[in-house]
Design a protein around this motif. Structure first.
Motif, PDB file in Angstrom:
ATOM      1  N   ILE A  31      -4.894  -3.518 -57.772  1.00  0.00           N
ATOM      2  CA  ILE A  31      -5.999  -4.027 -58.579  1.00  0.00           C
ATOM      3  C   ILE A  31      -5.668  -5.436 -59.067  1.00  0.00           C
ATOM      4  O   ILE A  31      -4.592  -5.674 -59.609  1.00  0.00           O
ATOM      5  CB  ILE A  31      -6.280  -3.108 -59.788  1.00  0.00           C
ATOM      6  N   ASP A  32      -6.615  -6.360 -58.885  1.00  0.00           N
ATOM      7  CA  ASP A  32      -6.405  -7.754 -59.295  1.00  0.00           C
ATOM      8  C   ASP A  32      -6.964  -8.059 -60.682  1.00  0.00           C
ATOM      9  O   ASP A  32      -6.456  -8.952 -61.360  1.00  0.00           O
ATOM     10  CB  ASP A  32      -7.079  -8.703 -58.294  1.00  0.00           C
ATOM     11  N   PHE A  33      -8.024  -7.355 -61.070  1.00  0.00           N
ATOM     12  CA  PHE A  33      -8.618  -7.634 -62.376  1.00  0.00           C
ATOM     13  C   PHE A  33      -9.305  -6.385 -62.920  1.00  0.00           C
ATOM     14  O   PHE A  33      -9.654  -5.461 -62.177  1.00  0.00           O
ATOM     15  CB  PHE A  33      -9.621  -8.797 -62.300  1.00  0.00           C
ATOM     16  N   VAL A  34      -9.491  -6.382 -64.243  1.00  0.00           N
ATOM     17  CA  VAL A  34     -10.143  -5.281 -64.945  1.00  0.00           C
ATOM     18  C   VAL A  34     -11.333  -5.817 -65.726  1.00  0.00           C
ATOM     19  O   VAL A  34     -11.245  -6.877 -66.350  1.00  0.00           O
ATOM     20  CB  VAL A  34      -9.160  -4.592 -65.912  1.00  0.00           C
ATOM     21  N   ILE A  35     -12.439  -5.086 -65.681  1.00  0.00           N
ATOM     22  CA  ILE A  35     -13.627  -5.432 -66.469  1.00  0.00           C
ATOM     23  C   ILE A  35     -13.589  -4.570 -67.720  1.00  0.00           C
ATOM     24  O   ILE A  35     -13.862  -3.367 -67.676  1.00  0.00           O
ATOM     25  CB  ILE A  35     -14.907  -5.187 -65.661  1.00  0.00           C
ATOM     26  N   ASP A  36     -13.203  -5.175 -68.838  1.00  0.00           N
ATOM     27  CA  ASP A  36     -12.997  -4.423 -70.077  1.00  0.00           C
ATOM     28  C   ASP A  36     -12.793  -5.419 -71.211  1.00  0.00           C
ATOM     29  O   ASP A  36     -12.848  -6.636 -70.997  1.00  0.00           O
ATOM     30  CB  ASP A  36     -11.781  -3.494 -69.930  1.00  0.00           C
ATOM     31  N   MET A  52      -2.609 -11.231 -62.346  1.00  0.00           N
ATOM     32  CA  MET A  52      -3.832 -10.465 -62.542  1.00  0.00           C
ATOM     33  C   MET A  52      -4.670 -11.071 -63.660  1.00  0.00           C
ATOM     34  O   MET A  52      -4.203 -11.946 -64.398  1.00  0.00           O
ATOM     35  CB  MET A  52      -3.488  -9.004 -62.867  1.00  0.00           C
ATOM     36  N   GLY A  53      -5.921 -10.597 -63.774  1.00  0.00           N
ATOM     37  CA  GLY A  53      -6.793 -11.136 -64.802  1.00  0.00           C
ATOM     38  C   GLY A  53      -7.756 -10.106 -65.341  1.00  0.00           C
ATOM     39  O   GLY A  53      -7.747  -8.942 -64.935  1.00  0.00           O
ATOM     40  N   VAL A  54      -8.612 -10.541 -66.268  1.00  0.00           N
ATOM     41  CA  VAL A  54      -9.625  -9.669 -66.852  1.00  0.00           C
ATOM     42  C   VAL A  54     -10.970 -10.387 -66.854  1.00  0.00           C
ATOM     43  O   VAL A  54     -11.040 -11.611 -66.974  1.00  0.00           O
ATOM     44  CB  VAL A  54      -9.251  -9.251 -68.292  1.00  0.00           C
ATOM     45  N   PHE A  55     -12.014  -9.606 -66.650  1.00  0.00           N
ATOM     46  CA  PHE A  55     -13.383 -10.049 -66.908  1.00  0.00           C
ATOM     47  C   PHE A  55     -13.687  -9.492 -68.298  1.00  0.00           C
ATOM     48  O   PHE A  55     -13.912  -8.295 -68.458  1.00  0.00           O
ATOM     49  CB  PHE A  55     -14.355  -9.492 -65.877  1.00  0.00           C
ATOM     50  N   LEU A  56     -13.671 -10.342 -69.287  1.00  0.00           N
ATOM     51  CA  LEU A  56     -13.646  -9.929 -70.685  1.00  0.00           C
ATOM     52  C   LEU A  56     -15.031  -9.578 -71.209  1.00  0.00           C
ATOM     53  O   LEU A  56     -15.954 -10.401 -71.170  1.00  0.00           O
ATOM     54  CB  LEU A  56     -13.038 -11.060 -71.518  1.00  0.00           C
ATOM     55  N   ASN A  57     -15.174  -8.350 -71.719  1.00  0.00           N
ATOM     56  CA  ASN A  57     -16.424  -8.010 -72.382  1.00  0.00           C
ATOM     57  C   ASN A  57     -16.191  -7.781 -73.873  1.00  0.00           C
ATOM     58  O   ASN A  57     -15.056  -7.698 -74.333  1.00  0.00           O
ATOM     59  CB  ASN A  57     -17.112  -6.810 -71.719  1.00  0.00           C
ATOM     60  N   GLY A  58     -17.287  -7.741 -74.608  1.00  0.00           N
ATOM     61  CA  GLY A  58     -17.200  -7.518 -76.044  1.00  0.00           C
ATOM     62  C   GLY A  58     -17.118  -8.773 -76.887  1.00  0.00           C
ATOM     63  O   GLY A  58     -17.122  -8.682 -78.116  1.00  0.00           O
TER      64      GLY A  58
END
Length: 425
Positions: A31-36, A52-58
């Motif tokens: 997994i390269d990124f997490v949507i969280d 790795m990275g994140v697609f940042l929500n919130g």
């Protein structure tokens, strides 16, 4: 821009336990990124260490289209100023790749989403807005007494056209879940999947955008022993690649919706973890080559009328919904590849690609489509290449030089729900 749009990526929704151990599990599974959301700086450091990275929500106002009851009301509920303030409140960190601005919006909100995505980019040029669209089985505007509609248009194609018209993002991303359960395959669900892939692929070719897709590692069958099989994971992914996808996300890593996620509610690994550990390295091996090419056409080879394969592409079960059955051919060909066929009784999806470099090289991404339940048998795919040319086969995580037979004929074994990539300079 921190995120590299020219690389192949695999992501997932809902991280679950925000621990260093879980970051390592994600990394091990490819997994390269997490949507969280809700990440500490220390945890972001763990992502960054592994590339790795994140697609940042919130951090900006959330939005989910749901059943369409609020379609067209986004501008009245979420003000632009709150998006700018939210983005500017985010501390700069190399692991933050994108800002999640919503999920499954109606086309009635696309014009406003164009302003939102512009606002996000201006507030932080290093990052982009992440927006995921409805699948084609969402409800459309009809002449009925229904009070709400999800797509906000009469067809899925119009929905995509409105997105491209108003939202200036370099990709089209949507989710589609063709498996409700693995106990009994619903051909209507598979047909909807092919119809959506056909529409998305076409709009991406026309607009020059990347094709991103969210598919399922889970399903909505709570019964034990009904988790999606490894074959079903491959079937979704290989077919998406054959239609030009260059980013795949899995729903879900931790329970966000449905059952049989990669981690259970206690944060423990399920059988889906080992499946992703086997599937994702293969997808990375193929995707790293695929991103050097662009999809120019996708054909459906075989799919004889009356077969199970034809039933899985010819009826979406949605009144008036066009299918991908019009793309069925007995054999496919490109400028360099000729006579691309499979034996009678079998079916495959053939993605045709040309090099982005403009050097004239081509590639084929071929996915088995004989039976989406994985109950088929193996067969041989054959095609011819020009005399003196040498093709390269990418299958599994291996790279092999193809040795053509008489008249340049190549034959490659295909397994149920299998797939492979062939490149030809």
């Amino acid at each position: 821009m921190i995120f590299d749009f020219d690389k192949f990526h695999i992501g997932t929704y809902i991280m679950g336990p925000h621990t260093k151990e879980n970051v390592e599990w994600l990394h091990e599974a490819g997994i390269d990124f997490v949507i969280d959301g809700g990440f500490t700086e220390e945890l972001l450091d763990e992502f960054a260490k592994r590339g790795m990275g994140v697609f940042l929500n919130g951090v900006v106002p959330g939005w989910w289209g749901g059943d369409g009851e609020r379609a067209g009301q986004l501008k009245d509920i979420n003000k632009l100023e709150s998006y700018e303030l939210g983005v500017r409140s985010v501390k700069d960190h190399p692991a933050i790749w994108a800002i999640d601005v919503g999920d499954e919006p109606s086309a009635l909100d696309f014009e406003y989403y164009g302003k939102i995505t512009d606002t996000v980019h201006k507030a932080d040029p290093k990052r982009f807005a992440y927006l995921n669209l409805y699948p084609g089985y969402a409800s459309v505007i009809e002449k009925t007494q229904r009070s709400c509609f999800q797509l906000g248009t009469a067809t899925f194609k119009e929905y995509l056209e409105q997105y491209v018209k108003y939202v200036d993002l370099p990709y089209v991303c949507f989710d589609h879940y063709p498996y409700h359960s693995n106990r009994e395959l619903d051909p209507h669900c598979i047909s909807q999947f092919f119809a959506d892939l056909d529409n998305i692929s076409e709009i991406c070719r026309e607009s020059g955008r990347h094709f991103w897709i969210v598919i399922q590692v889970n399903n909505n069958d709570e019964a034990p022993q009904t988790a999606p099989t490894e074959s079903q994971l491959y079937a979704q992914a290989y077919t998406a690649l054959a239609y030009g996808a260059d980013l795949i996300s899995w729903a879900c890593w931790y329970p966000g919706w449905w059952s049989h996620n990669v981690l259970d509610r206690d944060g423990k690994k399920t059988e889906q973890y080992d499946k992703l550990c086997r599937v994702n390295p293969v997808l990375h091996a193929l995707g790293n080559e695929i991103v050097k090419y662009k999809n120019v056409r996708t054909d459906l080879v075989g799919f004889k009328k009356g077969s199970d394969a034809y039933a899985q592409i010819s009826d979406t079960g949605i009144k008036g919904r066009p299918t991908a059955a019009g793309k069925v051919v007995s054999s496919a060909e490109t400028k360099l590849f000729k006579g691309i066929v499979c034996p009678e009784g079998f079916s495959m999806t053939v993605g045709q690609m040309v090099s982005k470099s403009g050097d004239g090289s081509e590639a084929l991404m071929i996915a088995d489509s004989t039976d989406y339940g994985g109950r088929g048998s193996s067969y041989e795919v054959s095609f011819s290449i020009p005399k003196g040319k040498t093709a390269t086969l990418f299958k599994g995580t291996s790279k092999t030089v193809l040795k053509a037979g008489p008249n340049g004929l190549c034959k490659i074994p295909m397994e149920p729900c299998g797939g492979f990539l062939v490149t030809l300079p």
